[in-house]
Design an enzyme around this catalytic site. Sequence first.
Site, mmCIF file in Angstrom:
data_model
loop_
_atom_site.group_PDB
_atom_site.id
_atom_site.type_symbol
_atom_site.label_atom_id
_atom_site.label_comp_id
_atom_site.label_asym_id
_atom_site.label_seq_id
_atom_site.Cartn_x
_atom_site.Cartn_y
_atom_site.Cartn_z
ATOM 1 N N PRO A 2 0.688 -1.122 0.227
ATOM 2 C CG PRO A 2 -0.335 -1.255 2.052
ATOM 3 C CD PRO A 2 0.829 -2.368 1.413
ATOM 4 C CD GLU A 3 4.111 2.925 -3.542
ATOM 5 O OE1 GLU A 3 4.731 4.769 -3.388
ATOM 6 O OE2 GLU A 3 4.595 2.783 -3.665
ATOM 7 C CG HIS A 91 -2.572 -14.129 7.050
ATOM 8 N ND1 HIS A 91 -1.579 -14.645 7.158
ATOM 9 C CD2 HIS A 91 -3.405 -15.274 6.102
ATOM 10 C CE1 HIS A 91 -1.511 -15.612 6.911
ATOM 11 N NE2 HIS A 91 -2.432 -16.198 6.094
ATOM 12 N NE ARG A 152 21.009 15.674 0.676
ATOM 13 C CZ ARG A 152 19.410 15.172 1.154
ATOM 14 N NH1 ARG A 152 17.980 16.205 0.938
ATOM 15 N NH2 ARG A 152 19.473 13.985 0.882
#
Length: 271
Positions: A2-3, A91, A152
Amino acid sequence: MPELPEVEITRRGLAAHIIGTTIEDVVIRNAGMRWPIPKNLPKLLRGRTILSLSRRAKYLLIDCGNGILILHLGMSGSLRILPAGTPAEKHDHFDLILGNATLLRLRDPRRFGAVLWHDGGTQTHPLLAGLGPEPLEKDFNARHLFTATRKRKVSIKQCLMNNRVVVGVGNIYANEALFRAGIKPQLAVGKLSLPRCAKLVEEIRATLTEAIEKGGSTLRDFVDTSGQPGYFQQHYWVYGRGGEPCRRCGSPIRQIRQGQRSSFYCGKCQK
Ligand SMILES: [Zn+2]
């Protein structure tokens, strides 16, 4: 995995069902998640009313008045509303038994998810305190990205996946947003001009917003009792398309490794 869009859709899907309801009981079937589920949760939560359900990065925050229940879906977690008494399957590790004859159930086959308790302010929890801005909020903007990245040398792809720069931009959406912005993933982030930062911010927002809208309309109902709620499949520009033709120019999509993750890009469309 899941994002951010899946987590946001989960939040929206659950909110109407749980806000304002009373927690009658808590069932912990398997405390062995990424961190142990606190044993005293039933004592803390019995009789409490759920005041709100918010999201910070990929954490769901349930405000119970006396503290916040923090949930994370890890690699394979899902949350559903089911009728009270629905038998648990293999689960199904954690339930909140709610006063409206339903329960909120966490299923997580790989158990990288988390159920944590925090009785301080949201921003003071160690997992949340150091987080950068939300990608869909105003404080994530071109100036922020530009300032955060000067001098950076790290690649822009890895920079986007750093939670201190911006939260919730995982591998899929970093790849997709960089394609849409025309920026190659290995570009040293310090070389990104302010206008290109602006374009990238715009495309990150658009990519995530579209995914939330699409997922919200295609994902199975959170109140559905049958089967596992699947994460929605999308039509990607580059993600997972190594060797296939670019949807814009036809050149083969390239695949490289960056920080143990796969990056996909078009050598012609992205500079
Ligand atoms: Zn191309």
